[in-house]
Design a protein around this motif. Sequence first.
Motif, PDB file in Angstrom:
ATOM      1  N   VAL A   1      10.932   8.504   2.412  1.00 27.27           N
ATOM      2  CA  VAL A   1      10.000   8.913   3.464  1.00 27.27           C
ATOM      3  C   VAL A   1       8.561   8.816   2.958  1.00 27.27           C
ATOM      4  CG1 VAL A   1       9.269  10.826   4.931  1.00 27.27           C
ATOM      5  CG2 VAL A   1      11.704  10.395   4.573  1.00 27.27           C
ATOM      6  N   VAL A   2       8.319   9.261   1.740  1.00 27.64           N
ATOM      7  CA  VAL A   2       6.976   9.200   1.170  1.00 27.64           C
ATOM      8  C   VAL A   2       6.484   7.769   1.113  1.00 27.64           C
ATOM      9  CG1 VAL A   2       5.665   9.500  -0.972  1.00 27.64           C
ATOM     10  CG2 VAL A   2       7.129  11.341  -0.155  1.00 27.64           C
ATOM     11  N   ALA A   3       7.369   6.841   0.680  1.00 26.11           N
ATOM     12  CA  ALA A   3       6.967   5.438   0.593  1.00 26.11           C
ATOM     13  C   ALA A   3       6.569   4.903   1.962  1.00 26.11           C
ATOM     14  CB  ALA A   3       8.108   4.606   0.011  1.00 26.11           C
ATOM     15  N   SER A   4       7.311   5.274   2.988  1.00 30.82           N
ATOM     16  CA  SER A   4       6.993   4.807   4.335  1.00 30.82           C
ATOM     17  C   SER A   4       5.662   5.378   4.811  1.00 30.82           C
ATOM     18  CB  SER A   4       8.106   5.213   5.300  1.00 30.82           C
ATOM     19  OG  SER A   4       7.765   4.869   6.628  1.00 30.82           O
ATOM     20  N   VAL A   5       5.474   6.670   4.620  1.00 28.19           N
ATOM     21  CA  VAL A   5       4.231   7.313   5.069  1.00 28.19           C
ATOM     22  C   VAL A   5       3.038   6.732   4.315  1.00 28.19           C
ATOM     23  CG1 VAL A   5       2.963   9.499   5.151  1.00 28.19           C
ATOM     24  CG2 VAL A   5       5.400   9.429   5.759  1.00 28.19           C
ATOM     25  N   ARG A   6       3.199   6.493   3.043  1.00 25.36           N
ATOM     26  CA  ARG A   6       2.098   5.958   2.236  1.00 25.36           C
ATOM     27  C   ARG A   6       1.583   4.637   2.816  1.00 25.36           C
ATOM     28  NH1 ARG A   6       4.622   5.375  -2.469  1.00 25.36           N
ATOM     29  NH2 ARG A   6       4.046   7.448  -3.197  1.00 25.36           N
ATOM     30  N   HIS A   7       2.506   3.775   3.209  1.00 25.29           N
ATOM     31  CA  HIS A   7       2.099   2.454   3.692  1.00 25.29           C
ATOM     32  C   HIS A   7       1.711   2.449   5.169  1.00 25.29           C
ATOM     33  CE1 HIS A   7       3.030   0.221   0.043  1.00 25.29           C
ATOM     34  NE2 HIS A   7       4.170   0.898  -0.054  1.00 25.29           N
ATOM     35  N   GLU A   8       2.342   3.308   5.979  1.00 25.06           N
ATOM     36  CA  GLU A   8       2.125   3.240   7.423  1.00 25.06           C
ATOM     37  C   GLU A   8       1.121   4.256   7.953  1.00 25.06           C
ATOM     38  OE1 GLU A   8       5.356   2.794  10.083  1.00 25.06           O
ATOM     39  OE2 GLU A   8       6.689   1.881   8.586  1.00 25.06           O
ATOM     40  N   ASP A   9       0.907   5.346   7.231  1.00 27.56           N
ATOM     41  CA  ASP A   9       0.098   6.435   7.784  1.00 27.56           C
ATOM     42  C   ASP A   9      -1.153   6.746   6.961  1.00 27.56           C
ATOM     43  OD1 ASP A   9       2.001   7.537  10.022  1.00 27.56           O
ATOM     44  OD2 ASP A   9       3.268   7.264   8.266  1.00 27.56           O
ATOM     45  N   THR A  10      -1.416   5.940   5.963  1.00 28.17           N
ATOM     46  CA  THR A  10      -2.630   6.138   5.154  1.00 28.17           C
ATOM     47  C   THR A  10      -3.312   4.787   4.959  1.00 28.17           C
ATOM     48  OG1 THR A  10      -1.712   5.729   2.935  1.00 28.17           O
ATOM     49  CG2 THR A  10      -1.323   7.918   3.895  1.00 28.17           C
ATOM     50  N   ASP A  11      -4.463   4.814   4.309  1.00 25.77           N
ATOM     51  CA  ASP A  11      -5.178   3.567   4.018  1.00 25.77           C
ATOM     52  C   ASP A  11      -4.858   3.047   2.615  1.00 25.77           C
ATOM     53  OD1 ASP A  11      -6.439   5.559   2.596  1.00 25.77           O
ATOM     54  OD2 ASP A  11      -8.484   4.988   3.190  1.00 25.77           O
ATOM     55  N   TYR A  12      -3.665   3.401   2.148  1.00 27.44           N
ATOM     56  CA  TYR A  12      -3.256   3.010   0.793  1.00 27.44           C
ATOM     57  C   TYR A  12      -3.324   1.494   0.586  1.00 27.44           C
ATOM     58  CZ  TYR A  12      -0.140   2.379  -3.252  1.00 27.44           C
ATOM     59  OH  TYR A  12       0.400   2.017  -4.463  1.00 27.44           O
ATOM     60  N   ASP A  13      -2.774   0.732   1.510  1.00 26.65           N
ATOM     61  CA  ASP A  13      -2.770  -0.720   1.350  1.00 26.65           C
ATOM     62  C   ASP A  13      -4.185  -1.288   1.316  1.00 26.65           C
ATOM     63  OD1 ASP A  13      -0.049  -0.544   1.329  1.00 26.65           O
ATOM     64  OD2 ASP A  13       0.244  -1.324   3.356  1.00 26.65           O
ATOM     65  N   GLU A  14      -5.049  -0.731   2.161  1.00 32.17           N
ATOM     66  CA  GLU A  14      -6.446  -1.190   2.178  1.00 32.17           C
ATOM     67  C   GLU A  14      -7.134  -0.893   0.844  1.00 32.17           C
ATOM     68  OE1 GLU A  14      -4.948   0.399   4.516  1.00 32.17           O
ATOM     69  OE2 GLU A  14      -5.208  -0.726   6.385  1.00 32.17           O
TER      70      GLU A  14
END
Length: 232
Positions: free
Chosen positions: A186-199
Motif C-alpha cells: 500500500v505504501v508503494a502505491s501511495v508513494r507513486h500515485e498520491d505524492t510528488d515522489y516521481d517528480e
Amino acid sequence: MPTEDGADKPKDLLVIESTRDFTCADCGTAYDRGRLLTMDDAGPLCLACADLAHLEFLARGDTALTRRARKHSTLSAVVVRWSSRRRRYERQGILAEPDAIEKAEQECLADADARERRRIREAVRRDEQDTAFVDELAAAIRAQFPACPADRATRIARHAGERSSGRIGRTAAGRALDPDAVRLAVVASVRHEDTDYDELLMGGVARFDARDRVRPAIDAVLDRWESGIIGP
C-alpha cells in the motif's frame, strides 16, 4: 560397449561428407566435393555402391527426431565431415529410411501438440491462481485499511502480485498476506500515485531524500484509510 547378452554393441555405420573430389572405387564414377561416401578397403564408395542410396539425410539439431528416426529405421548411418580447423570429424546428421523419418516427425509433432496443450493448461492454472491471490490480497488490504477504495485495493493487489515482477506480492511474506508486507504494498502505491515522489526523482532528488520528503503525505493517506475516513 557390451550388450546385455555380453556381446559388443555394433558400431555405427559411418558416412563421410567429402571435402574434396573423389572417384568411387567400385563403379568408377567421379564425384565433386560435398557428396557422401563410405570408406572400403578398396577406397571410397558412393552411396549407391555401398547400398545406402535409398536412405534419406536428416540433419542434426533435433535430438528427439534423430533418436526416433534411428529407432524406426532398419538401416541407418551417421554422417560426419572432417573439420580442418578442429582436426576431427564432426557429426552432421544421419541417414535413415524415409518412412522412419516421417514416422519420427509425426511422433514429434504429436509431442509438440501435447506440450502446447500442457502449456495452455498451466497458463490457465497460473492465471486462476493469480486471480485468487489478487482477490485475497485486495481483501487483506481492505481489512487493514478499511477506507481504501475497493478498486484501488484491487489495483494495488494486482500490481504487487504481478508474476515475475519481484514486487512485495511475489515474496513469501506477501504470498502469506503478512500485515507488514500488505502495508508495504500500500505504501508503494501511495508513494507513486498520491505524492510528488516521481517528480522529485525526475528532478534529480536522491531516492532516500525523496522518500523522506513524501513520508508525511503517505502517512496522511494511510491514517485516513486506517481510520475509516474515505479519501483518495
